[in-house]
Write a protein that holds these residues in place. Structure first.
Motif, short mmCIF file in Angstrom:
data_model
loop_
_atom_site.label_atom_id
_atom_site.label_comp_id
_atom_site.label_asym_id
_atom_site.label_seq_id
_atom_site.Cartn_x
_atom_site.Cartn_y
_atom_site.Cartn_z
N ASP A 96 0.84 -1.19 0.00
CA ASP A 96 0.00 0.00 0.00
C ASP A 96 0.88 1.24 0.00
OD1 ASP A 96 -2.35 -1.46 0.12
OD2 ASP A 96 -2.43 -1.42 2.32
N LYS A 97 0.50 2.25 -0.77
CA LYS A 97 1.20 3.52 -0.76
C LYS A 97 0.83 4.28 0.52
CE LYS A 97 3.21 3.10 -4.77
NZ LYS A 97 4.68 2.97 -4.85
N VAL A 98 1.84 4.81 1.21
CA VAL A 98 1.62 5.58 2.43
C VAL A 98 2.50 6.83 2.39
CG1 VAL A 98 0.98 3.60 3.87
CG2 VAL A 98 3.38 4.24 3.66
N SER A 99 2.14 7.83 3.21
CA SER A 99 2.93 9.05 3.27
C SER A 99 2.84 9.64 4.67
CB SER A 99 2.43 10.08 2.24
OG SER A 99 1.07 10.41 2.48
N GLY A 100 3.77 10.54 5.00
CA GLY A 100 3.82 11.19 6.30
C GLY A 100 4.95 12.19 6.32
N LYS A 101 5.36 12.58 7.52
CA LYS A 101 6.46 13.51 7.64
C LYS A 101 7.74 12.96 7.02
CE LYS A 101 4.79 15.63 11.93
NZ LYS A 101 5.10 15.86 13.38
N PHE A 102 7.85 11.62 6.99
CA PHE A 102 9.04 10.98 6.43
C PHE A 102 9.10 11.10 4.92
CE2 PHE A 102 5.75 7.74 6.20
CZ PHE A 102 5.94 7.19 4.95
N GLY A 103 7.98 11.45 4.29
CA GLY A 103 7.89 11.49 2.84
C GLY A 103 6.84 10.50 2.37
N SER A 104 7.19 9.66 1.44
CA SER A 104 6.25 8.65 0.93
C SER A 104 6.98 7.32 0.76
CB SER A 104 5.64 9.09 -0.41
OG SER A 104 6.65 9.31 -1.37
N GLY A 105 6.17 6.28 0.66
CA GLY A 105 6.75 4.95 0.50
C GLY A 105 5.68 3.90 0.31
N THR A 106 6.08 2.65 0.40
CA THR A 106 5.16 1.53 0.22
C THR A 106 5.21 0.66 1.47
OG1 THR A 106 5.58 1.53 -2.17
CG2 THR A 106 4.55 -0.44 -1.23
N ALA B 144 7.05 -6.62 13.82
CA ALA B 144 5.74 -7.24 14.07
C ALA B 144 4.86 -6.20 14.74
CB ALA B 144 5.91 -8.48 14.94
N VAL B 145 4.65 -5.11 14.03
CA VAL B 145 3.89 -3.98 14.55
C VAL B 145 2.87 -3.52 13.51
CG1 VAL B 145 5.79 -3.20 16.03
CG2 VAL B 145 5.61 -2.32 13.69
N THR B 146 1.91 -2.73 13.97
CA THR B 146 0.85 -2.26 13.09
C THR B 146 1.38 -1.20 12.11
OG1 THR B 146 0.21 -0.51 14.63
CG2 THR B 146 -0.87 -2.67 14.88
N LYS B 147 0.57 -0.94 11.10
CA LYS B 147 0.92 0.06 10.11
C LYS B 147 1.18 1.41 10.76
CE LYS B 147 -1.37 2.80 6.50
NZ LYS B 147 -2.58 2.93 5.64
N ASP B 148 0.30 1.85 11.66
CA ASP B 148 0.44 3.16 12.29
C ASP B 148 1.73 3.24 13.10
OD1 ASP B 148 -1.91 4.00 11.18
OD2 ASP B 148 -3.13 3.66 12.98
N THR B 149 2.09 2.15 13.77
CA THR B 149 3.32 2.14 14.57
C THR B 149 4.54 2.30 13.68
OG1 THR B 149 2.25 0.67 16.18
CG2 THR B 149 4.65 0.82 16.26
N LEU B 150 4.54 1.66 12.51
CA LEU B 150 5.65 1.81 11.56
C LEU B 150 5.75 3.23 11.04
CD1 LEU B 150 5.88 -1.27 9.16
CD2 LEU B 150 7.49 -0.56 10.91
N VAL B 151 4.61 3.79 10.64
CA VAL B 151 4.60 5.15 10.09
C VAL B 151 5.05 6.15 11.15
CG1 VAL B 151 3.14 6.98 9.18
CG2 VAL B 151 2.88 4.65 8.32
N ASN B 152 4.59 5.97 12.39
CA ASN B 152 4.99 6.87 13.48
C ASN B 152 6.50 6.79 13.71
OD1 ASN B 152 2.36 7.72 13.87
ND2 ASN B 152 1.96 6.29 15.53
N ALA B 153 7.06 5.60 13.62
CA ALA B 153 8.50 5.43 13.80
C ALA B 153 9.27 6.14 12.70
CB ALA B 153 8.86 3.95 13.85
N ALA B 154 8.77 6.02 11.47
CA ALA B 154 9.43 6.68 10.34
C ALA B 154 9.34 8.21 10.48
CB ALA B 154 8.80 6.22 9.02
N ASN B 155 8.18 8.71 10.93
CA ASN B 155 8.01 10.14 11.12
C ASN B 155 8.96 10.66 12.20
OD1 ASN B 155 6.02 10.47 9.18
ND2 ASN B 155 4.36 10.10 10.61
N ALA B 156 9.08 9.90 13.30
CA ALA B 156 9.93 10.33 14.42
C ALA B 156 11.40 10.32 14.05
CB ALA B 156 9.68 9.43 15.62
N ALA B 157 11.78 9.44 13.12
CA ALA B 157 13.19 9.32 12.73
C ALA B 157 13.59 10.36 11.71
CB ALA B 157 13.45 7.93 12.16
N LYS B 158 12.61 11.07 11.17
CA LYS B 158 12.90 12.06 10.12
C LYS B 158 13.60 13.28 10.69
CE LYS B 158 12.78 13.30 5.83
NZ LYS B 158 13.55 12.54 4.84
#
Length: 394
Positions: A349-359, A380-394
């Protein structure tokens, strides 16, 4: 050759999702029928019972069902251009256990002799470890695979029958190693498994954000041997992994059970260690046991193996995320060879956030976010947890 190199760029997200699914977390859903009346036992006492179990001999029938929510993997290996291997090679044959339901016969006589037979209609695939030799035979193709174990791989007295890939004992050990402050461990009643009285050990994450709902381990009340292991996802539905005995006997199997001789006319392929000699054999270790980590339950290696020193770990416990930086922009799915496009699109699935965009490549257990700038977040985490981690690492 250009097409092969192009295809290899798209193996990465598939490998990330597939390997991580085999190395992270676990879950339950054990049906109880005619629960036995057993003496009360605490979770700590039951864990001690498992640890003290010294089952060295057994035989029986084993059923394993896997539902990662992935599209069919059959035929994918052939699309990778990996021809030239034997159809009896365990690393090729046993990938089918990543999906569907399968029946196996198992036998073990200490650390030096184990046998696993995968039943597929009238066809059988057998994997036999007898002393220094490992043999595999595919009755359908009439191909055999042989590897001679070096001393450091053939003499592992501590492994015993739990060296069988994907066995409840091996799976239980991996989960109990990971249990800590982020984990709830309780006794969830009793059950009948393979005609044996068993306790049910229930393991659940205390943290929010994990894809793991729980793990249930049915433990033989008499011997402490894990008989069944069930892994369930927060998404519900069928268990991610349901593996256990339908029949079991703790007596010593006949020695002839582990004898093997390639049938006349069978094509025999020697393993890399045998062909390259003893030194190369020692260097090519890392199989994790006599039968290696080819099965989903192998669980060897861990996420760090995906990227070595390039892996950063975010979080802890059940919500641990591995971050890898590939150092290159992610390949675009639309540029993938045709044999991969449908596969990647079916669980990406295509997703986006503060980190930019990705799949986001998703399964019922492990999710992986591949950003357009070449970073990978997997756990082994939910989609939101992954996106939040990527946003925080930006």
């Amino acid at each position: 050759m250009a097409e092969t190199r192009k295809a290899s760029r798209f193996i990465v997200p598939v490998a990330v999702a597939g390997v991580a699914a085999a190395t992270i977390g676990l879950v339950p859903a054990l049906a109880a029928s005619g629960d036995p009346d057993l003496p009360e036992i605490t979770a700590a006492q039951l864990i001690e019972k498992i640890a003290a179990s010294d089952t060295q001999t057994l035989s029986g029938t084993f059923r394993i069902s896997t539902d990662l929510g992935l599209p069919a993997l059959s035929g994918l290996a052939s699309g990778l251009g990996g021809g030239g291997t034997s159809s009896a090679d365990p690393t090729e044959k046993l990938t089918q256990l990543f999906s569907g339901s399968h029946t196996l016969r198992v036998a073990a006589d200490g650390p030096d002799r184990q046998k696993l037979t995968l039943l597929d209609g009238s066809d059988e695939y057998s994997l036999v470890h007898n002393g220094a030799d490992v043999w595999a035979y595919d009755s359908k193709s009439r191909e055999a695979f042989h590897e001679k174990l070096s001393d450091d791989r053939g003499d592992r007295g501590e492994e015993g029958p739990e060296g069988l890939p994907g066995s409840p004992k091996q799976l239980a050990d991996e989960v109990l190693k990971a249990a800590g402050d982020t984990t709830s461990v309780t006794v969830g009643g009793t059950a009948k498994v393979a005609g044996r009285d068993a306790y049910q050990l229930v393991i659940k994450p205390k943290q929010n954000g994990s894809t793991v709902e729980s793990v249930k381990i049915a433990v033989d009340a008499a011997t402490g041997t894990p008989l069944k292991f069930t892994l369930a996802s927060v998404e519900g539905g069928k268990p991610v992994l349901d593996a256990g005995f339908t029949k079991v006997d703790f007596g010593r199997p006949a020695a002839s059970e582990f004898d093997f001789k390639a049938p006349k006319g069978a094509k025999v392929t020697e393993g890399a260690a045998e062909k390259a000699g003893e030194d190369a054999g020692a260097e090519s270790g890392g199989h994790g046991g006599p039968f290696g980590d080819a099965l989903p339950g192998g669980l060897g290696g861990g996420l760090a193996d995906l990227g070595g020193d390039g892996v950063n770990v975010i979080g802890e416990g059940w919500t641990t995320i591995a971050k890898l930086d590939t150092g290159a922009p992610a390949p675009k799915t639309e540029d993938a060879p045709k044999e991969f496009q449908g596969f990647l699109d079916s669980f990406g699935d295509k997703v986006s956030g503060k980190f930019g965009s990705g799949t986001l490549f998703k399964t019922k257990l492990v999710n992986a976010l591949l950003t357009d700038d070449g970073k990978v977040y997997v756990g082994a985490v939910t989609k939101d947890t992954l996106v939040n981690a990527a946003n925080a690492a930006k």
